[in-house]
Write an enzyme that holds these catalytic residues in place. Structure first.
Site, PDB file in Angstrom:
ATOM      1  N   ASP A  27      -9.139 -56.646   0.353  1.00 50.54           N
ATOM      2  CA  ASP A  27     -10.183 -56.523  -0.789  1.00 50.54           C
ATOM      3  C   ASP A  27     -11.118 -57.827  -1.200  1.00 50.54           C
ATOM      4  O   ASP A  27     -10.707 -58.831  -0.604  1.00 50.54           O
ATOM      5  CB  ASP A  27      -9.582 -55.716  -1.894  1.00 50.54           C
ATOM      6  CG  ASP A  27      -8.294 -56.341  -2.768  1.00 50.54           C
ATOM      7  OD1 ASP A  27      -8.542 -57.537  -2.777  1.00 50.54           O
ATOM      8  OD2 ASP A  27      -7.402 -55.377  -2.897  1.00 50.54           O
ATOM      9  N   LYS A  30     -12.750 -54.130  -3.929  1.00 48.89           N
ATOM     10  CA  LYS A  30     -12.514 -53.578  -5.402  1.00 48.89           C
ATOM     11  C   LYS A  30     -13.370 -54.595  -6.265  1.00 48.89           C
ATOM     12  O   LYS A  30     -12.867 -55.770  -6.315  1.00 48.89           O
ATOM     13  CB  LYS A  30     -11.100 -53.633  -5.838  1.00 48.89           C
ATOM     14  CG  LYS A  30     -10.386 -52.439  -5.687  1.00 48.89           C
ATOM     15  CD  LYS A  30      -8.869 -52.727  -6.085  1.00 48.89           C
ATOM     16  CE  LYS A  30      -8.061 -51.457  -5.786  1.00 48.89           C
ATOM     17  NZ  LYS A  30      -6.681 -51.906  -6.089  1.00 48.89           N
ATOM     18  N   MET A  57      -8.242 -60.699 -15.735  1.00 49.06           N
ATOM     19  CA  MET A  57      -9.284 -59.907 -15.937  1.00 49.06           C
ATOM     20  C   MET A  57      -9.534 -59.865 -17.295  1.00 49.06           C
ATOM     21  O   MET A  57     -10.030 -58.678 -18.015  1.00 49.06           O
ATOM     22  CB  MET A  57      -8.713 -58.401 -15.575  1.00 49.06           C
ATOM     23  CG  MET A  57      -8.373 -58.242 -14.148  1.00 49.06           C
ATOM     24  SD  MET A  57      -7.734 -56.638 -13.659  1.00 49.06           S
ATOM     25  CE  MET A  57      -6.119 -56.793 -13.969  1.00 49.06           C
TER      26      MET A  57
HETATM   27  N1  SAH Z   1      -2.451 -59.365  -8.190  1.00 51.73           N
HETATM   28  C1  SAH Z   1      -3.208 -60.578  -8.474  1.00 51.73           C
HETATM   29  C2  SAH Z   1      -3.906 -60.058  -9.670  1.00 51.73           C
HETATM   30  C3  SAH Z   1      -5.038 -58.965  -9.327  1.00 51.73           C
HETATM   31  S1  SAH Z   1      -5.710 -58.806 -10.780  1.00 51.73           S
HETATM   32  C4  SAH Z   1      -2.234 -61.596  -8.884  1.00 51.73           C
HETATM   33  O1  SAH Z   1      -1.198 -61.424  -8.974  1.00 51.73           O
HETATM   34  O2  SAH Z   1      -2.731 -62.738  -8.962  1.00 51.73           O
HETATM   35  C5  SAH Z   1      -7.325 -59.557 -10.619  1.00 51.73           C
HETATM   36  C6  SAH Z   1      -7.354 -60.917 -11.500  1.00 51.73           C
HETATM   37  O3  SAH Z   1      -6.643 -61.976 -11.094  1.00 51.73           O
HETATM   38  C7  SAH Z   1      -8.817 -61.399 -11.748  1.00 51.73           C
HETATM   39  O4  SAH Z   1      -9.636 -60.747 -12.531  1.00 51.73           O
HETATM   40  C8  SAH Z   1      -8.360 -62.746 -12.399  1.00 51.73           C
HETATM   41  O5  SAH Z   1      -8.182 -62.612 -13.508  1.00 51.73           O
HETATM   42  C9  SAH Z   1      -7.113 -63.266 -11.602  1.00 51.73           C
HETATM   43  N2  SAH Z   1      -7.159 -63.941 -10.425  1.00 51.73           N
HETATM   44  C10 SAH Z   1      -6.955 -63.816  -9.305  1.00 51.73           C
HETATM   45  N3  SAH Z   1      -7.214 -64.719  -8.404  1.00 51.73           N
HETATM   46  C11 SAH Z   1      -7.680 -65.613  -9.165  1.00 51.73           C
HETATM   47  C12 SAH Z   1      -8.061 -66.835  -8.833  1.00 51.73           C
HETATM   48  N4  SAH Z   1      -8.207 -67.670  -7.496  1.00 51.73           N
HETATM   49  N5  SAH Z   1      -8.742 -68.057 -10.070  1.00 51.73           N
HETATM   50  C13 SAH Z   1      -8.809 -67.138 -11.170  1.00 51.73           C
HETATM   51  N6  SAH Z   1      -8.252 -66.123 -11.456  1.00 51.73           N
HETATM   52  C14 SAH Z   1      -7.730 -65.211 -10.347  1.00 51.73           C
END
Ligand code: SAH
Length: 465
Positions: free
Chosen positions: A250, A272, A385
Site C-alpha cells: 500500500d 490506502k 494519523m
Molecule cells: N503500521 C504502521 C502504522 C500504520 S498507520 C506502523 O507501525 O508504523 C499510518 C500512520 O503511521 C501514518 O498516518 C503516520 O502517522 C504513521 N507513519 C507511518 N510511517 C511514517 C513515517 N515514515 N513518518 C511519519 N509517520 C509515519
C-alpha cells in the site's frame, strides 16, 4: 585449489593449543564446539581459559612448549605472541605429519580455519585461502543475513524423517523429488517462523497421503516493512520479499522498498489513503486467500509493524479461518523509527517512564480517547494519523490539564531522505501544518523528551541539504 575443505570429526580427539591468551581462548572455544579433548600449554592463562580449567573443561600444562607435548595429538594450534615458538610448533608438528594451524600466519599452517556460518548441523565454511580474512568475514556476514537462523532445525527435521521417506520412496530419483518439493513448500517456512509443531504435522501428512504428489499449497507472509528507510527491514522480511511470487503493498511502503521484492513478482497496489481505500479491507483479505489457494506465495507488505494500527489482525483472520499457512513478521513501527531518526528517545530516565501510542483519528469531529491516561506526567505520547485532528487533540489536552508549553514534534516522512522535523509545543503545534507544506505520512510526538532533539539529532536527510 591449494586447500581441500574437509569437515573433521574431533569428538573426544586429543588436540593441543599452544598459548594462553585471548587468541588461544578463541581457538579453544571453536574446538570445544566440536567436542574435542583439549590440552592448553602456556606459562600462564587468561581469565577465560583459567575458568575452563577450573571447570575441568580443558586440561592445562603450565610451562613452555616442547616436542613431547605433541605426543598422541591429532591436531595442533599455535596461538602464542612469540614468533619463534609458533615457528617451532609448526616445524615439529609438520615433521610428525600432524595438522597444524598457526594463527594469522598461513605460511606456517598445514590447515587453515575457515569463517563459519553455523546452522548446526548445517555448517558453511568460507575460506579465501588465507589471502583475506576480511573478505571471508564480509562474505560470511552476507550469508548470515540470507540463511534463516533456524536452518539447522530444518536439517534436523529432515534427518528425523529420512528413514520413513526412504521406506515410502525407495527409488532415489523419486525421493529426491519429494525432498525438493518439501524444501520449497510452506513446511520449510514454518520451521523458520518457529512453527515446529505444525511443520512436523504437515510433514507426517505428506507421508500418510495415498497420492504421492505433494499438494503445492500457497502461503501468506504478512510483513512489516518499517517506516521507510529500506535499511530498517529485518533479515526475515527481506528473505520473504525475495521469495514471494505476488506482492500486495500500500501507499505507506515507499518504492525503494517495493523494489527489493523479486523482480519477476506480480505487484498489486492495494493503496490506502485516508478515507480512500483502493480496496476495502475485506477484499484484500479475500484476495490473499484466493492467491494462496492458487498455490502462490503471497507477500502482504505493510508500513511499519503490521500489528500496530495496521489492521494486520483483520487481514489474517480470514486466512486462519480458511486454514491457509501464514506468518507475521514484525517491523519497526513509525513511532520508534521516526523518533529515533529525529533524535528523540521515547523514554528517558529523567523525562519519560512511559510511552503510549494513540491514533488521532477524528470521528464526527471529536476524538474518542482515554484522556485521563494521556494527561500523565513523565509520559511520551506518539500520535499516529494525527494531522487532521491535530487542532482538536491539542485543545483537548490543554483543556484537560496538560501544559500548553509541553514540547511537541511533528515528524514528516520519518527515516526517509525527505524527513523533516518541526519542533513546537502544544499551543503552537496546530499552526505548523498551516505554515508549512506538510507531506504525509506524519507522526506527532508529545512530551518532555522532545527537548532532547536539539542535542541528539543525528540524521541528515538530503532534503535538508
Ligand atoms: N503500521 C504502521 C502504522 C500504520 S498507520 C506502523 O507501525 O508504523 C499510518 C500512520 O503511521 C501514518 O498516518 C503516520 O502517522 C504513521 N507513519 C507511518 N510511517 C511514517 C513515517 N515514515 N513518518 C511519519 N509517520 C509515519
Amino acid at each position: 585449489m591449494k586447500y581441500l575443505p574437509i569437515f573433521l570429526d574431533l569428538t573426544v580427539a586429543p588436540c593441543l593449543v599452544v598459548g594462553g591468551g585471548t587468541v588461544a581462548a578463541r581457538k579453544v572455544a571453536q574446538l570445544r564446539k566440536a567436542n574435542a579433548q583439549i590440552t592448553v600449554i602456556a606459562p600462564k592463562l587468561c581469565q577465560e581459559l583459567s575458568a575452563l580449567v577450573d571447570k575441568k573443561s580443558i586440561d592445562y600444562v603450565a610451562g613452555h612448549f616442547s616436542k613431547t607435548n605433541l605426543k598422541n595429538k591429532m591436531l595442533v594450534i599455535a596461538a602464542t605472541d612469540d614468533a619463534a615458538v609458533n615457528q617451532q610448533v609448526s616445524e615439529l608438528a609438520k615433521e610428525r605429519n600432524l595438522p597444524v594451524n598457526v594463527v594469522d600466519n598461513p605460511v606456517l599452517c598445514s590447515f587453515i580455519m575457515p569463517s563459519i556460518v553455523d546452522r548446526d548441523p548445517v555448517q558453511i565454511a568460507i575460506s579465501t585461502g588465507g589471502s583475506s580474512p576480511v573478505l571471508a568475514r564480509l562474505l560470511r556476514a552476507r550469508l548470515e543475513t540470507l540463511i534463516p537462523s533456524s536452518y539447522g532445525k530444518l536439517a534436523e527435521l529432515m534427518a528425523k524423517f529420512r528413514h520413513k521417506v526412504k521406506t515410502k520412496y525407495p527409488e532415489m530419483q523419486r525421493r529426491r523429488r519429494y525432498w525438493e518439493s518439501i524444501l520449497q513448500s510452506p513446511i520449510a517456512e514454518m520451521i523458520y517462523a518457529g512453527q515446529g509443531r505444525s511443520a512436523l504435522d504437515a510433514l507426517e501428512k505428506t507421508l500418510i497421503a495415498e497420492d504421492d504428489d505433494i499438494p503445492q499449497t500457497g502461503e501468506v507472509y504478512l510483513v512489516g516493512a518499517g517506516p521507510g528507510d529500506p535499511d530498517l527491514l529485518t533479515f526475515r522480511a527481506l528473505r520473504l520479499m525475495q521469495q514471494a511470487e505476488v506482492v500486495l503493498y500500500d501507499r505507506l511502503v515507499p518504492p525503494a522498498i517495493v523494489d527489493l521484492t523479486r523482480k519477476d513478482a506480480e505487484r498489486i497496489y492495494v493503496g490506502k489513503k485516508r478515507d480512500q481505500h483502493a480496496l476495502p479491507q475485506m477484499e484484500i483479505s479475500q484476495l490473499l486467500v484466493n492467491l494462496a489457494k492458487q498455490g502462490k506465495r503471497v507477500l502482504r507488505l505493510k508500513g511499519g509493524d503490521p500489528f500496530i494500527f495496521g489492521r494486520g489482525g483483520e487481514e489474517i483472520e480470514l486466512l486462519s479461518a480458511e486454514n491457509i499457512p501464514f506468518q507475521v513478521v514484525p517491523g519497526i513501527t513509525a513511532a520508534a523509527g521516526c523518533a529515533c531518526y529525529a533524535g528523540i528517545p521515547l523514554t528517558h530516565r529523567d523525562y519519560a517512564h512511559t510511552c503510549v501510542f494513540i491514533t488521532g483519528h477524528l470521528k464526527d469531529g471529536s476524538m474518542d480517547l482515554n484522556w485521563d491516561t494521556l494527561i500523565q506526567p513523565r509520559q511520551t505520547i506518539a500520535v499516529y494519523m494525527g494531522i487532521v485532528g491535530l487542532e482538536v487533540l491539542c485543545q483537548e489536552l490543554i483543556a484537560r490539564g496538560m501544559s500548553a508549553s509541553m514540547p511537541a514534534a511533528l515528524i514528516q516522512q520519518g527515516t526517509t531522505q525527505k524527513q523533516k522535523v518541526y519542533i513546537g509545543d502544544l499551543a503552537s503545534l496546530p499552526d505548523i501544518p498551516k505554515q508549512h507544506d506538510i507531506q504525509p505520512p506524519t507522526i506527532i510526538i508529545i512530551g518532555e523528551v522532545v527537548k532532547l532533539h536539539e542535542n541528539l539529532s543525528w540524521f541528515e536527510p538530503q532534503s535538508n541539504d
